[in-house]
Design a protein around this motif. Structure first.
Motif, PDB file in Angstrom:
ATOM      1  N   UNK A   6    -101.197 -13.321 145.131  1.00 28.34           N
ATOM      2  CA  UNK A   6    -101.312 -11.967 145.668  1.00 28.34           C
ATOM      3  C   UNK A   6    -102.706 -11.403 145.414  1.00 28.34           C
ATOM      4  N   UNK A   7    -103.258 -11.665 144.237  1.00 33.17           N
ATOM      5  CA  UNK A   7    -104.612 -11.201 143.927  1.00 33.17           C
ATOM      6  C   UNK A   7    -105.622 -11.812 144.879  1.00 33.17           C
ATOM      7  N   UNK A   8    -105.499 -13.118 145.125  1.00 30.23           N
ATOM      8  CA  UNK A   8    -106.435 -13.781 146.032  1.00 30.23           C
ATOM      9  C   UNK A   8    -106.309 -13.232 147.444  1.00 30.23           C
ATOM     10  N   UNK A   9    -105.083 -12.940 147.884  1.00 34.50           N
ATOM     11  CA  UNK A   9    -104.891 -12.380 149.222  1.00 34.50           C
ATOM     12  C   UNK A   9    -105.603 -11.043 149.365  1.00 34.50           C
ATOM     13  N   UNK A  10    -105.382 -10.146 148.399  1.00 39.66           N
ATOM     14  CA  UNK A  10    -105.981  -8.812 148.489  1.00 39.66           C
ATOM     15  C   UNK A  10    -107.503  -8.911 148.415  1.00 39.66           C
ATOM     16  N   UNK A  11    -108.009  -9.743 147.494  1.00 40.04           N
ATOM     17  CA  UNK A  11    -109.456  -9.908 147.380  1.00 40.04           C
ATOM     18  C   UNK A  11    -110.042 -10.479 148.657  1.00 40.04           C
ATOM     19  N   UNK A  12    -109.362 -11.447 149.262  1.00 35.25           N
ATOM     20  CA  UNK A  12    -109.864 -12.034 150.505  1.00 35.25           C
ATOM     21  C   UNK A  12    -109.899 -10.999 151.622  1.00 35.25           C
ATOM     22  N   UNK A  13    -108.814 -10.229 151.763  1.00 37.17           N
ATOM     23  CA  UNK A  13    -108.768  -9.226 152.816  1.00 37.17           C
ATOM     24  C   UNK A  13    -109.837  -8.156 152.617  1.00 37.17           C
ATOM     25  N   UNK A  14    -110.002  -7.675 151.385  1.00 34.88           N
ATOM     26  CA  UNK A  14    -111.019  -6.657 151.136  1.00 34.88           C
ATOM     27  C   UNK A  14    -112.423  -7.208 151.339  1.00 34.88           C
ATOM     28  N   UNK A  15    -112.627  -8.472 150.956  1.00 36.75           N
ATOM     29  CA  UNK A  15    -113.942  -9.082 151.149  1.00 36.75           C
ATOM     30  C   UNK A  15    -114.262  -9.220 152.630  1.00 36.75           C
ATOM     31  N   UNK A  16    -113.295  -9.717 153.401  1.00 37.24           N
ATOM     32  CA  UNK A  16    -113.523  -9.883 154.847  1.00 37.24           C
ATOM     33  C   UNK A  16    -113.762  -8.534 155.505  1.00 37.24           C
ATOM     34  N   UNK A  17    -112.898  -7.543 155.167  1.00 38.21           N
ATOM     35  CA  UNK A  17    -113.054  -6.229 155.780  1.00 38.21           C
ATOM     36  C   UNK A  17    -114.385  -5.583 155.402  1.00 38.21           C
ATOM     37  N   UNK A  18    -114.751  -5.649 154.126  1.00 34.60           N
ATOM     38  CA  UNK A  18    -116.014  -5.055 153.683  1.00 34.60           C
ATOM     39  C   UNK A  18    -117.199  -5.735 154.355  1.00 34.60           C
TER      40      UNK A  18
END
Length: 467
Positions: A6-18
């Motif tokens: 779950x941590x990796x998912x959120x970090x990936x999504x925030x990284x891509x969006x940012x």
């Protein structure tokens, strides 16, 4: 690839969006700045154009005269791309006025069709001068006196000035956005890790339940996780009540059947031999069947419980110690790796399965029996992948005569005895198979490295990772 963390998912999504947002913002700001710089550059050329117009007149001899002072030294330096030109038009013929930077060079002029005048009778276009500079040209035509004598006025500026300005701005902008992006990702990562910290606490609490160190999901959980913790605790309590109720019913049934079967066995002893043997054999079969189905009911009631856990080493050591006392002429070896290996089943079921295998091995061994328990990993061939994620392999091996493949198939049948000279009922291997199957494991028989029989049990283990 599916990300399970779950941590990796959120970090990936925030990284891509940012990253996407910052790139779009950077391109948008850079484009707006370019348009603003180009508009300012054109306004500068327009202002210089009218400065030249205001500085030029027709002298007494009819020649163009004037010395425009535009306040920019680049109009005085050659090959800079910054020029001004005043040329006579129509019947008015005289020498043109040019800036010192242009000298005798010429500026290419497109036709009015290619670059038409606007409503202010001005036109702007880009050309390349004789020195290879890309220049922006501002041009207009004006009447200089009351006699109608007119002139065409041009002012040029080097486009590289705008490009250098935009490039410098964009470079600084991208560096600033990159720094802001990296800082934002670090802050987001820290915020996400801090926000998900309660889940780590919940996972640790589940591990303690799995390890048998706790019976409840305990901890100071936030409001979002507290309902889940309460539901898990309620499920554990319900599971425990089901297990206790099943055990009580099993005990009641066993107690109610114990006396009638004992009476039948006692009566069989006083009957005639032919009839007595028949009654005794049937009573013993009833006793075995009842015990077997009682075991199935008890195991089915608690096999999925998170509380079913047995430490392998102490349980197996007790079995080996008993076997050494009963078989003083046989050497028993025990290997458990890792030392804290745990099996996800009730202790009495583990002892019954392994005990039956040890009895069979001791019955046929010449001088040596080995019992080993090791981790088998997560992917075990022939076992349901969805049932458990962690497996333990227990093996009992002797140095006896062993069995051939067809004898192995025969031995696994309930009540079959390959050697009638040895004591036993022929139910041992069948009981082991039934119990292991109820726990979604399996029993395998093969020839061991000592030449005797090797019985291998694949049983569910306790994993430390329950996330």
């Amino acid at each position: 690839m599916r990300i399970k963390s779950l941590t990796a998912r959120v970090l990936l999504l925030t990284t891509v969006w940012s990253t996407v947002a910052l790139v779009v913002i950077g391109l948008l700001i850079s484009t707006l700045y370019r348009k603003s710089a180009e508009r300012g550059f054109q306004d500068l050329l327009r202002a210089q154009l009218y400065n030249v117009i205001n500085s030029v007149t027709i002298g007494d001899q009819g020649a163009l005269s004037g010395s425009p002072q535009l306040g920019d030294l680049r109009f005085a330096q050659p090959k800079t791309g910054w020029y001004w030109v005043v040329e006579p038009l129509g019947t008015y013929t005289t020498a043109p006025l040019v800036s010192p930077s242009l000298g005798s060079a010429l500026i290419p002029v497109p036709s009015v069709v290619e670059a038409p005048f606007d409503k202010n009778y001005e036109r702007y276009y880009q050309v390349t001068d004789a020195s290879g500079n890309r220049v922006q040209v501002a041009e207009t035509e004006v009447v200089l006196d009351t006699d109608g004598r007119a002139a065409r006025v041009r002012v040029t500026g080097n486009v590289d000035v705008v490009e250098d300005d935009v490039r410098t701005f964009s470079h600084s902008l991208y560096l600033a956005l990159a720094g802001f992006g990296v800082g934002s990702l670090i802050v987001n990562a820290l915020a996400i890790l801090y926000g998900l910290k309660p889940l780590d606490k919940a996972r640790a609490a589940l591990e303690r339940i799995r390890a048998g160190e706790s019976e409840q999901l305990k901890g100071d959980f936030p409001r979002e996780i507290l309902p889940l913790a309460n539901e898990v605790n309620a499920l554990i309590d319900s599971n425990r009540r089901i297990v206790e109720r099943a055990r009580m019913q099993v005990g009641n049934l066993a107690h109610s059947l114990k006396t009638p079967i004992a009476v039948l066995l006692n009566e069989a002893r006083v009957l005639e031999k032919s009839h007595g043997e028949l009654v005794r054999s049937q009573a013993e079969a009833m006793q075995g069947q009842v015990q077997s189905y009682l075991n199935r009911a008890r195991i089915a009631a608690q096999r999925e419980s998170v509380l079913a856990r047995t430490d392998a080493e102490p349980a197996l050591e007790r079995l080996v110690r008993v076997m050494r006392r009963l078989n003083v002429d046989t050497e028993f070896d025990l290997v458990v790796s890792p030392p804290h290996l745990a099996v996800a089943m009730e202790q009495q079921d583990l002892e019954e399965t392994v005990g039956n295998l040890l009895e069979n091995a001791a019955r046929f061994a010449k001088s040596r029996v080995r019992l080993s328990a090791v981790e088998a990993g997560e992917d075990v061939k022939g076992v349901e992948a969805s049932a458990r994620r962690h497996w333990v392999e227990l093996a009992v091996e002797d140095d006896g005569p062993g069995l051939e493949p067809d004898q192995i198939r025969e031995a696994l049948k309930r009540g079959r005895r390959l050697d009638e000279s040895k004591p036993g009922t022929g139910l041992g291997l069948s009981i082991v198979t039934e119990i292991s199957n109820e726990y979604q494991g399996r029993l395998e028989l093969s020839r061991g490295e000592w030449g005797g029989l090797k019985a291998k049990l694949i049983l569910p283990g306790v994993t430390k990772d329950v996330a």
